[in-house]
Design a protein around this motif. Sequence first.
Motif, mmCIF file in Angstrom:
data_model
loop_
_atom_site.group_PDB
_atom_site.id
_atom_site.type_symbol
_atom_site.label_atom_id
_atom_site.label_comp_id
_atom_site.label_asym_id
_atom_site.label_seq_id
_atom_site.Cartn_x
_atom_site.Cartn_y
_atom_site.Cartn_z
ATOM 1 N N ILE A 156 0.814 -1.301 -0.044
ATOM 2 C CA ILE A 156 -0.121 -0.062 -0.012
ATOM 3 C C ILE A 156 0.847 1.327 0.157
ATOM 4 O O ILE A 156 1.786 1.493 1.011
ATOM 5 C CB ILE A 156 -0.882 0.112 1.181
ATOM 6 N N ASP A 197 0.225 4.963 0.783
ATOM 7 C CA ASP A 197 -0.723 5.804 1.406
ATOM 8 C C ASP A 197 -0.541 7.510 0.923
ATOM 9 O O ASP A 197 0.442 7.924 1.108
ATOM 10 C CB ASP A 197 -0.533 5.806 2.782
ATOM 11 N N GLN A 212 -2.540 9.843 1.966
ATOM 12 C CA GLN A 212 -3.084 10.929 2.733
ATOM 13 C C GLN A 212 -2.511 12.196 2.958
ATOM 14 O O GLN A 212 -2.933 13.206 3.256
ATOM 15 C CB GLN A 212 -3.492 10.272 4.138
ATOM 16 N N THR A 238 -4.012 4.286 -1.699
ATOM 17 C CA THR A 238 -5.191 4.962 -0.997
ATOM 18 C C THR A 238 -5.054 6.421 -1.272
ATOM 19 O O THR A 238 -4.095 7.058 -1.203
ATOM 20 C CB THR A 238 -5.007 4.210 0.418
ATOM 21 N N TRP A 239 -6.365 7.015 -0.819
ATOM 22 C CA TRP A 239 -6.488 8.528 -1.031
ATOM 23 C C TRP A 239 -6.080 9.033 -2.361
ATOM 24 O O TRP A 239 -5.522 10.085 -2.474
ATOM 25 C CB TRP A 239 -5.536 9.029 0.116
ATOM 26 N N SER A 247 -9.487 6.059 2.841
ATOM 27 C CA SER A 247 -8.444 6.145 3.367
ATOM 28 C C SER A 247 -7.992 4.801 3.663
ATOM 29 O O SER A 247 -8.722 3.845 3.121
ATOM 30 C CB SER A 247 -8.753 6.457 4.991
ATOM 31 N N THR A 248 -6.552 4.374 4.036
ATOM 32 C CA THR A 248 -6.090 3.146 4.031
ATOM 33 C C THR A 248 -6.642 2.349 5.033
ATOM 34 O O THR A 248 -6.990 1.284 4.971
ATOM 35 C CB THR A 248 -4.411 3.140 4.516
ATOM 36 N N VAL A 301 2.457 -1.340 4.271
ATOM 37 C CA VAL A 301 2.244 -0.014 4.041
ATOM 38 C C VAL A 301 3.681 0.556 3.585
ATOM 39 O O VAL A 301 4.495 0.820 4.710
ATOM 40 C CB VAL A 301 1.625 0.826 4.976
ATOM 41 N N ILE A 348 1.125 8.346 9.307
ATOM 42 C CA ILE A 348 0.431 7.290 8.560
ATOM 43 C C ILE A 348 0.193 6.110 9.853
ATOM 44 O O ILE A 348 -0.926 5.922 9.696
ATOM 45 C CB ILE A 348 1.115 6.732 7.385
#
Length: 369
Positions: A102, A104, A106, A142-143, A165-166, A200, A217
């Motif tokens: 993943i 992320d 965000q 994600t995001w 979101s994750t 992640v 995160i």
Amino acid sequence: MKTLADVLREALREKGIESIGTLSKRFRKSKNKLQDIAIEMVHGKGAIFRVPEKTAVAWDLSGNRVEGSYYAYAPLCMADKFEMVLSPEELRSKLPEWPYFIIDLQLWDKHTQKEKGKVCLQINQSYGLLRDYFTGRELAVTWANEEFRKMFHGPLDRITAYEGSTSEFLRGEGIDEVVLLDPWADEVLSEEDFGVKAFVIGGIVDTGGDKKLTPKIGEELEGAGIRVRRRKIVLRGDVIGVPDRINRILGILLEMLVEGKPMDEAVYEFQEPLHARWRLRKELPRRAIRYRIDGKDFRVVEKELFDEYSKWLKIRPEDFVKVLRELDLIALDRRRIHRLNKLSVPRVIRGRLYRVILLKKAAMLCYNC
């Protein structure tokens, strides 16, 4: 860990097939033909057929060239011409549950436009790494907002892009524990962590300074009830010298996870001279000998250190010289240093050990050089 090529190989052997060809030139220059054929099958582009005559080009299931085969990969549009022996659906039904990797996003808005472009490039390169082992769908972003989708020039339809979101993505997949690769973590990544269903990696580049964004995160995930194993990748016990780009971190992880390589070897595989110089700047001062010759101070290291460090740092002779100049160090061979030590007297000056050589002895040394 089993790769997609391994899955295809096993599926073919179950049907008594030991070699396959292709009805086009598409895969002839491929480095991993089974993997590339399997990728196309998973995405519904083609299948394995039995053909009436041997193909002109074929390979055994280890990728070695053989003299033709009665089985070949071909596009699905040829399904009415040949007998299909392995369909995309059948291959997909055999896929194991690989972990998600993943990225992320965000903190996307914390980046400059230049940094956002670098994130997109590194995500695209990460997809390329994953498709060499799995299907590429294991890469989850994600995001993934509208700006990212517009800036990303990679195969958006072949990765898993999630707008939320994750933590929401993980809950939707039934995953309640992840490994977060964080250079500020206390614990080092190990084989004991490879059983999780998601890693992640971050989604962060820092061209504008040390923002320490990755721990945020982990805080968000823990706040949402996800168990987070914070782990770091190190090179001989230190994060300095470990690549910081998303795709290179993923590459190191895959080398350990799939290829079974030790961490130091995996880091070396994806290291660039830039990263190696970071570490060399830390290592060389530790090996320096301080001399005071005729009132002037010098720091000297052995020339042979290049051979020692180049075994685990991707340094070239010019990198070694560049760092020497930056640190104001002098490199001499061990024979010369041994002669200096014989002419010198150890003394502590301002709390540091120096080897002091008087003017007369220094002149003798130069004369004998």
